[in-house]
Design a protein around this motif. Structure first.
Motif, PDB file in Angstrom:
ATOM      1  N   GLU A 123      -2.050  -5.712  -3.790  1.00  0.00           N
ATOM      2  CA  GLU A 123      -1.184  -5.300  -2.697  1.00  0.00           C
ATOM      3  C   GLU A 123      -0.478  -6.520  -2.111  1.00  0.00           C
ATOM      4  O   GLU A 123      -1.114  -7.526  -1.772  1.00  0.00           O
ATOM      5  CB  GLU A 123      -1.991  -4.561  -1.613  1.00  0.00           C
ATOM      6  CG  GLU A 123      -2.429  -3.187  -2.111  1.00  0.00           C
ATOM      7  CD  GLU A 123      -3.023  -2.296  -1.042  1.00  0.00           C
ATOM      8  OE1 GLU A 123      -3.258  -1.107  -1.339  1.00  0.00           O
ATOM      9  OE2 GLU A 123      -3.264  -2.779   0.078  1.00  0.00           O
ATOM     10  N   SER A 126      -3.426  -7.011   2.258  1.00  0.00           N
ATOM     11  CA  SER A 126      -2.174  -7.290   1.541  1.00  0.00           C
ATOM     12  C   SER A 126      -1.862  -8.776   1.566  1.00  0.00           C
ATOM     13  O   SER A 126      -1.962  -9.424   2.611  1.00  0.00           O
ATOM     14  CB  SER A 126      -1.011  -6.540   2.195  1.00  0.00           C
ATOM     15  OG  SER A 126      -1.200  -5.150   2.074  1.00  0.00           O
ATOM     16  N   CYS A 186       0.862  -1.179   0.000  1.00  0.00           N
ATOM     17  CA  CYS A 186       0.000   0.000   0.000  1.00  0.00           C
ATOM     18  C   CYS A 186       0.901   1.232   0.000  1.00  0.00           C
ATOM     19  O   CYS A 186       0.841   2.053  -0.912  1.00  0.00           O
ATOM     20  CB  CYS A 186      -0.892  -0.024   1.237  1.00  0.00           C
ATOM     21  SG  CYS A 186      -1.875   1.465   1.431  1.00  0.00           S
TER      22      CYS A 186
END
Lengths: 338, 338, 338, 338
Positions: free
Chosen positions: B299, B314, B103
């Motif tokens: 991500e 993520s 991110c």
């Protein structure tokens, strides 16, 4: 903050979560129920993103116990804020504030004619765009600098205060110089650079709700302005995007009592953008007043059929007058003067 | 354009509409059916706002016959656009493009470790924020200038291309100087000042779909960039706001075939923001490829449990590797190489 | 009906569309503009599904010129319908109708106490469920037959009229026998079997808007009832599903002026389900009256803290009384008696 | 269950909440943080409506710790359920199930031609309506009884299994007698009477997701069927209602991994209703398979241009064949046979 573990989370995962809580200087309080474990977190975690815990193995969900905004929160500031727009006061106990005017400033004649008419009918603030955030780059973009001079002239002639939208840093400077209140539009509700800039201004700010913003996001956007030192923020509900197609947006009037509970900031309602249809504006304006709004903002045009933008949702001047005749009785019924 | 009259519209109202059409240099073609009259409008009305007619008395609705965007429209530009990001080609006939990374950039070690890992697993572009548009003013706001130097270093070491978000005019300049592709985030999809600025850049632009944007609004936003002279625009579906709560946003994969029909621009999908939940990212990434997307953006973090933002969505590096092993077979099944 | 051809539609495709139109006994009127061709369709096509044309090659979209509902349409029935619920008249020109009572009937004491209180405060119809359409099969399902007897007793003692929900054919018979008005709930708005059955009843029907119903779908559902011969239908807006989470549903008050334009049927508003939060009910009830609703329906309980369902959105009796004191002034301000 | 008190809740209010918890035979565990108090609740509260606590003074919100559904929950039933439709197995480890056929049965010729074609292309179950839940009472309502005989004939000739929709108790009996699987449509997802009736059937049930149903509501609706003793339930994602207009509904493919996490029931996807546009069906069907769905359901017609309903979203037979050629490779890429 509460960290809900998954029902099949292991002891080790629970331990790892507790350890992470302690790492951040906080205290974990595990509570085991039959179906799963919850970890209460106490301590000072201002600004901590709850997502840091949702990333951990075995965590199902993180629940905030406090609202994500602070400066806008009634929790931390009990008394209603009153905003002063060049002498026009907006907020608790104050008279209902009526903002009216065209979507865009188009010419001196147009602005002056509308200004005189809305003033006579009872409005105290005039609205009207100098810059237009048009969806298409090929559409009319506003009078800009030229409109600012017309605004100054109209103020001189009528004594009205003026609110107009700033789209970016450059236009914010022009707006700040000429207008009495800076409007941040729905599309810019999360333009954080613009919000910070508005936070450094001495002029009050009208912050419209984003098209798909929750109340938490909206009030957190207000925090961006407030945290810059500008305490003069008025919120404006202007309709949200839903599946419904009978109106341009879905006017969410329940935002009025909800914002009053969550925040100390004044809230007004814009039924023109909220419905997009001229004939629905008067009933929804009256409804906004009955719901307890601190003011309304409506589009009025001296010749809607020739307007360069938003003509279909602009009231005729006569229609505005008739609406303004009904408003005092509704306002009085809910305990407010006009 | 078609102007639908109300069923109770009078002859005079119909006349007034026809007159207004002629005033604007266009030709009206009234068609009377049993229940109401429709006025077809022909001529050159590029840039004309249909709302000018909806403001007229007796008009029920105005229906466009053409899309409101032009430069992004397949109608006016049949061949698929191929976008070149420092040698990585995105679009029809080109290999599936995989963009991956954290991110936010947090440190040199973090960026280099993730860069090497995603490169090894098959990504060709690395993502990662220098500036973070955080909902709250009290959250981590990114490494900014410091991150730009890390980006340069990571490019040198791995040969990856880089995409990162610009939030405003100032950050756009930094991004333009260091990155290979400028990202315009969902919250800025209608920040027209930023779009215009991106339109003057020599770097390709990744334009994310706004949280509640229709395809028309998204492609019209692309027109803002294209009309500045920058033809290198890639669209990115990243989830829309709906009532559903099992994911952070509702990933609208049907945007892929729909955009391919309406536009010549490439479209990629971001299942990380689209779902917000780590374990849903691989199945939705595979689904995006099967739906015909030109690429995906995901991500990935070397240590999601310690990430400063978006850790919960993520992928672990190992998870990313496993997903990348399945992608070629899906891509091949729908006629595309990786 | 208008058939919009795609911009790249061929002459043959246009011909095929025109031929299909003629096959159905209708007349095609092609209108060619610079960007595409539109085919206007005239003739008698009542009941024809526009989708028959959208299936044809080269067709982009089909636009109706008339609303899909007929019997509920103001277009075909200019005068406002007045519905008579055992002597209580609802609709244009009539007094504002207030329906109040608990979510569910729980006991004789509960019903009688609430009945007396809401009657004294000015309600003319009492609401209360005999059958509860609970999301979970494990929750309280209502007093059913036993509740019907309590209803008869409460009518005797207070002179109130009663409205209660029918869930299926069996419960509709019981409701028809004991209540003065049959409620069709939001979840059953498109339960066509139930609608047809209600259409054969002699009792008036309260048709709630479905959670994600457009006004067209809602009014078409009303057509199912009207087409069975039952002309006594009142519509009830009770909140729609949107992304917003500060209320249980999003109360769409703009449905009031919009339904009044599209239909001759009366419309009332239920702010209890519309917000789901007790303290937001009075402001939203007042707003509904200001918007022009023909009535309101609110949940009131003698002991909300012990209620078997919906306690959190039920008004205390004292709260209801205070709200009822403000209503006459708002109603009067918009030209209506209470 | 967690009860979040308001930040300004008094000690007495906290006491009253704790007392109410104990009254219900449960144990309160108050946890005080700096901003507010949370009360954890432990004990056996199956079937208890959390709303009983949200009605109490000083309570801000009630958070469930367990899902509201039980029988459909993976939490209480770890192993994937496999559903058997007259020999066709659906669910984990089983071959991908393809259901195909027209929206409605229109004639013997139509059904037999489509049946042979979809069988040859690889479908194992045929779909097709006997009763149509049409929005308008004036539209085609299905062949009903006559269609049931055609179904029997088509089964004999092709060996396909059949799924068709039941609209009410009467049609459920006919469907149960002739079809191999009972479909409950989106509009009836919360028709609890119908769900209970389906729960008493010996035939497997296909439960479509309601247009605005959360996954919790959908799985709780499945509980209604399961609690009647029928364990054979397949879920079907068919698009939800959102603001987006480029498709008829917004196909929410993330429901596939999410349902697989929350429940043990199989889930299939219907891209025909999910998009409403013929050309988007093949890419979205492939995407559904890539996302991990246990099957797909698509509308196929031998002559979509003449179809009595849903022609615009029905595949041509040739289009279906081409799609079926791509499916095995996608299925294999995600570890599943066809």
């Amino acid at each position: 903050m509460l960290i809900l573990m998954k029902s099949n989370a292991s002891e080790q995962q629970l331990e790892a979560v507790a350890a992470r809580v302690r790492d951040l200087g906080l205290t974990p309080h595990p509570l085991k129920s039959s179906s799963r474990t919850v970890v209460g977190v106490t301590g000072e975690y201002n600004g901590l993103d709850p997502a840091v815990f949702s990333a951990l193995a075995g965590v199902s969900k993180v629940v905030r116990l406090s609202v994500p905004f602070k400066l806008a929160a009634r929790e931390f500031h009990q008394d209603d804020t009153v905003v002063d727009v060049a002498g026009v006061k907006i907020g608790a106990g104050q008279k209902l504030c009526v903002m009216a005017g065209p979507c865009s400033f188009e010419s001196e004649e147009q602005v002056l004619e509308i200004a005189r008419a809305v003033k006579a009918a009872g409005a105290s603030i005039m609205r009207g765009g100098l810059f237009k955030p048009r969806s298409s780059p090929f559409s009319f973009q506003g009078l800009q600098q030229g409109g600012a001079k017309i605004m100054d002239l109209a103020r001189q002639q009528t004594g009205l205060s003026f609110v107009t939208e700033a789209l970016d840093e450059a236009s914010l400077e022009l707006v700040e110089e000429h207008a009495d209140m800076i409007q941040i539009g729905a599309r810019n509700m999360q333009n954080f650079t613009l919000l910070k800039k508005a936070g450094q201004s001495k002029k009050p700010v009208l912050l419209k709700r984003g098209m798909s913003a929750t109340l938490e996001e909206w009030l957190t956007a207000a925090d961006y302005i407030l945290s810059g030192g500008n305490s003069q923020v008025v919120l404006c509900e202007r309709g949200i995007r839903s599946f419904a197609t009978h109106t341009r947006n879905t006017l969410d009037l329940s935002a009025v009592p909800a914002v009053k509970e969550l925040s100390h900031l004044p809230i007004i309602v814009d039924p023109s953008h909220g419905t997009g249809i001229r004939n629905y504006v008067p009933p929804m304006a009256l409804a906004a007043v009955a719901a307890g709004a601190d003011g309304i903002m409506v589009e009025v045009h001296n010749n809607p059929e020739q307007a360069k933008s938003d003509g279909g949702q602009s009231l005729f001047i006569e229609q505005f007058r008739q609406m303004m005749e009904k408003i005092p009785a509704v306002a009085k019924a809910v305990g407010r003067a006009v």
